[in-house]
Write a protein that holds these residues in place. Structure first.
Motif, PDB file in Angstrom:
ATOM      1  N   GLN A   9       0.811  -1.220   0.000  1.00 18.10           N
ATOM      2  CA  GLN A   9       0.000   0.000   0.000  1.00 18.10           C
ATOM      3  C   GLN A   9       0.849   1.278   0.000  1.00 18.10           C
ATOM      4  O   GLN A   9       0.361   2.342   0.362  1.00 18.10           O
ATOM      5  N   VAL A  10       2.110   1.180  -0.423  1.00 16.75           N
ATOM      6  CA  VAL A  10       3.027   2.310  -0.310  1.00 16.75           C
ATOM      7  C   VAL A  10       2.534   3.525  -1.087  1.00 16.75           C
ATOM      8  O   VAL A  10       2.616   4.665  -0.591  1.00 16.75           O
ATOM      9  N   PHE A  11       1.980   3.312  -2.277  1.00 14.05           N
ATOM     10  CA  PHE A  11       1.518   4.445  -3.077  1.00 14.05           C
ATOM     11  C   PHE A  11       0.234   5.039  -2.503  1.00 14.05           C
ATOM     12  O   PHE A  11       0.030   6.267  -2.555  1.00 14.05           O
ATOM     13  N   VAL A  12      -0.615   4.194  -1.951  1.00  8.58           N
ATOM     14  CA  VAL A  12      -1.841   4.687  -1.316  1.00  8.58           C
ATOM     15  C   VAL A  12      -1.497   5.501  -0.072  1.00  8.58           C
ATOM     16  O   VAL A  12      -2.054   6.586   0.152  1.00  8.58           O
ATOM     17  N   LEU A  13      -0.564   4.981   0.739  1.00  5.28           N
ATOM     18  CA  LEU A  13      -0.148   5.697   1.951  1.00  5.28           C
ATOM     19  C   LEU A  13       0.523   7.022   1.601  1.00  5.28           C
ATOM     20  O   LEU A  13       0.297   8.044   2.269  1.00  5.28           O
ATOM     21  N   LEU A  14       1.349   7.016   0.549  1.00  2.58           N
ATOM     22  CA  LEU A  14       2.003   8.253   0.118  1.00  2.58           C
ATOM     23  C   LEU A  14       0.982   9.274  -0.371  1.00  2.58           C
ATOM     24  O   LEU A  14       1.091  10.479  -0.081  1.00  2.58           O
ATOM     25  N   GLU A  41      -6.031  14.115  -3.830  1.00  2.91           N
ATOM     26  CA  GLU A  41      -5.797  12.677  -4.023  1.00  2.91           C
ATOM     27  C   GLU A  41      -6.083  12.266  -5.468  1.00  2.91           C
ATOM     28  O   GLU A  41      -5.342  11.461  -6.054  1.00  2.91           O
ATOM     29  N   THR A  42      -7.126  12.838  -6.062  1.00  6.22           N
ATOM     30  CA  THR A  42      -7.434  12.536  -7.456  1.00  6.22           C
ATOM     31  C   THR A  42      -6.333  13.039  -8.385  1.00  6.22           C
ATOM     32  O   THR A  42      -5.901  12.324  -9.307  1.00  6.22           O
ATOM     33  N   ILE A  43      -5.860  14.259  -8.127  1.00  8.02           N
ATOM     34  CA  ILE A  43      -4.785  14.824  -8.961  1.00  8.02           C
ATOM     35  C   ILE A  43      -3.517  13.978  -8.850  1.00  8.02           C
ATOM     36  O   ILE A  43      -2.844  13.700  -9.855  1.00  8.02           O
ATOM     37  N   LEU A  44      -3.188  13.534  -7.640  1.00  7.15           N
ATOM     38  CA  LEU A  44      -2.008  12.700  -7.444  1.00  7.15           C
ATOM     39  C   LEU A  44      -2.133  11.371  -8.188  1.00  7.15           C
ATOM     40  O   LEU A  44      -1.166  10.868  -8.776  1.00  7.15           O
ATOM     41  N   ALA A  45      -3.331  10.787  -8.165  1.00  4.33           N
ATOM     42  CA  ALA A  45      -3.557   9.528  -8.884  1.00  4.33           C
ATOM     43  C   ALA A  45      -3.409   9.729 -10.393  1.00  4.33           C
ATOM     44  O   ALA A  45      -2.805   8.893 -11.085  1.00  4.33           O
TER      45      ALA A  45
END
Length: 397
Positions: free
Chosen positions: A13-18, A35-39
């Motif tokens: 879950q490293v990318f989710v946690l980041l 969070e949407t922009i980061l995704a």
């Protein structure tokens, strides 16, 4: 939870946690947007990066198959060739024919790339790693994918070039013909799962029997659906042996004959991103998505399994390109309507029978025999009156 299990879970879950960590620095009302922009940034960065890697691997791989070196001048072993190609595309002159519709000519590659990127929104790249968890994710994917046909026709029509227009019409005819079996072959996964959500389709394949996974590809209807989906996907993305829209000997370069510079690079990018997107969708529907191939390997991060499967699919596509010759247009259309379409329709019936025949070996036998018999019969009908024989060569006097 033990310390070791916690480590592997955090790595998964490293990318989710980041993402949550960065969004936490913003006001609560703004965090969903961040969070949407980061995704989106992650998707826009990751898949073009894979595109750059794929161009090198494909050219080196094809070179190996054809007994040559491939790129070997830019960087160690030619690995920096994508950088040189990118700089060249950015600096080359953008030439637009005087008679072309300049606005449509410009918009065509932009529409293609945007549409392809939007398809990644519903792909579960890992556990809890999907940009848009839509209840109708499968419908969204195919609806967005259909808009690529519009961009290809825009490119051919706006160029005011007969080769471009013929290439565009050929491409649209091919894509529409194979879009039907592509969609129907994916319906079997929806029937068994009972949902159009890509996340739920992956979750339905997450179980194990012993160490072996419950992937749909390991069932008769799933294997047939997977093979049909991959064949239709090759035609949809204009990959060999279905790359007729770009037939050099007949159409120069097809619908993007009149494109140069960065706009040509956008078409090139869009074609490969479309291949990644549809390969990722095949992984989601039939190969368990981000699931591990064996229960003893579940500790490996889920996103790693997705990208490993994607790289394997890319290698398969490259291998096919170096192996199979291009089909004729009549062979292409006959194969779509006389073989692919009947097989996908029959596979829907087989999937329904599988669902209601209950557990046990009889359903394995019945479904396998029906599909195998249809394959043989349709193949015989398709090959009838083909008059295939040894190829003969005649030389000029």
């Amino acid at each position: 939870m033990s310390q070791q299990a916690s480590f592997w879970n955090n790595l998964d879950q490293v990318f989710v946690l980041l993402q949550h960590r960065i969004a936490g620095y913003f006001p609560v009302w703004l965090q969903p947007v961040v969070e949407t922009i980061l995704a989106v940034v992650g998707i826009v960065a990751a898949f073009p990066g894979i595109f750059a890697l794929t161009t090198v691997l494909e050219r080196k791989g094809l070179g190996r198959m054809q007994n040559r070196l491939g790129p070997n001048r830019v960087g160690p072993l030619g690995i920096l060739q994508p950088v040189a190609d990118g700089i060249k595309s950015l600096t080359k002159e953008d030439i637009v024919p005087l008679s072309a519709d300049a606005a449509v000519h410009f918009l065509a590659p932009v529409v293609l790339v945007i549409a392809v990127f939007m398809g990644f929104a519903v792909l579960p790249i890992g556990r809890n790693m999907v940009l848009a968890n839509l209840d109708a994710g499968l419908l969204f994917f195919f609806a967005i994918g259909a808009s690529t046909e519009l961009s290809i026709f825009m490119a051919g029509w706006s160029s005011r070039n007969k080769y471009s227009l013929l290439g565009a019409m050929r491409a649209v005819a091919q894509m529409i013909s194979y879009e039907v079996p592509l969609l129907l072959s994916s319906v079997v996964a929806v029937m068994i799962t009972g949902s159009l959500s890509t996340v739920k389709i992956v979750e339905a394949q997450s179980g194990f029997t012993g160490i072996f996974p419950h992937w749909y590809v390991f069932t008769p209807w799933g294997f047939a659906g997977f093979v049909l989906f991959v064949i239709a996907a090759l035609a949809e993305t204009n990959r060999s042996p279905f790359d007729l829209p770009e037939g050099e000997s007949e159409l120069v370069a097809g619908y993007f004959t009149e494109y140069s510079g960065f706009k040509f690079a956008l078409f090139f990018l869009g074609e490969y991103l479309g291949m990644f997107s549809i390969a990722g969708f095949a992984i989601t529907l039939f190969l368990g998505g981000w699931g591990a191939p064996l229960s003893v390997l579940e500790f490996v991060p889920s996103w790693a399994w997705f990208f490993l499967k994607l790289l394997a699919a890319i290698a398969f596509f490259i291998w096919l390109r170096g192996t199979l010759p291009r089909l004729r247009q009549d062979q292409l259309m006959n194969f779509a309507w006389k073989f692919m379409l009947p097989m996908t329709l029959l596979n829907l019936v087989v999937a329904g029978a599988w669902r209601f025949l209950g557990d046990g070996w009889p359903r394995w036998v019945i479904c396998s025999v029906v599909l195998l018999a249809a394959y043989v019969l349709l193949g015989r009908v398709l090959m009838r009156n083909q008059n295939l024989g040894a190829r003969s060569y005649r030389y000029a006097d």
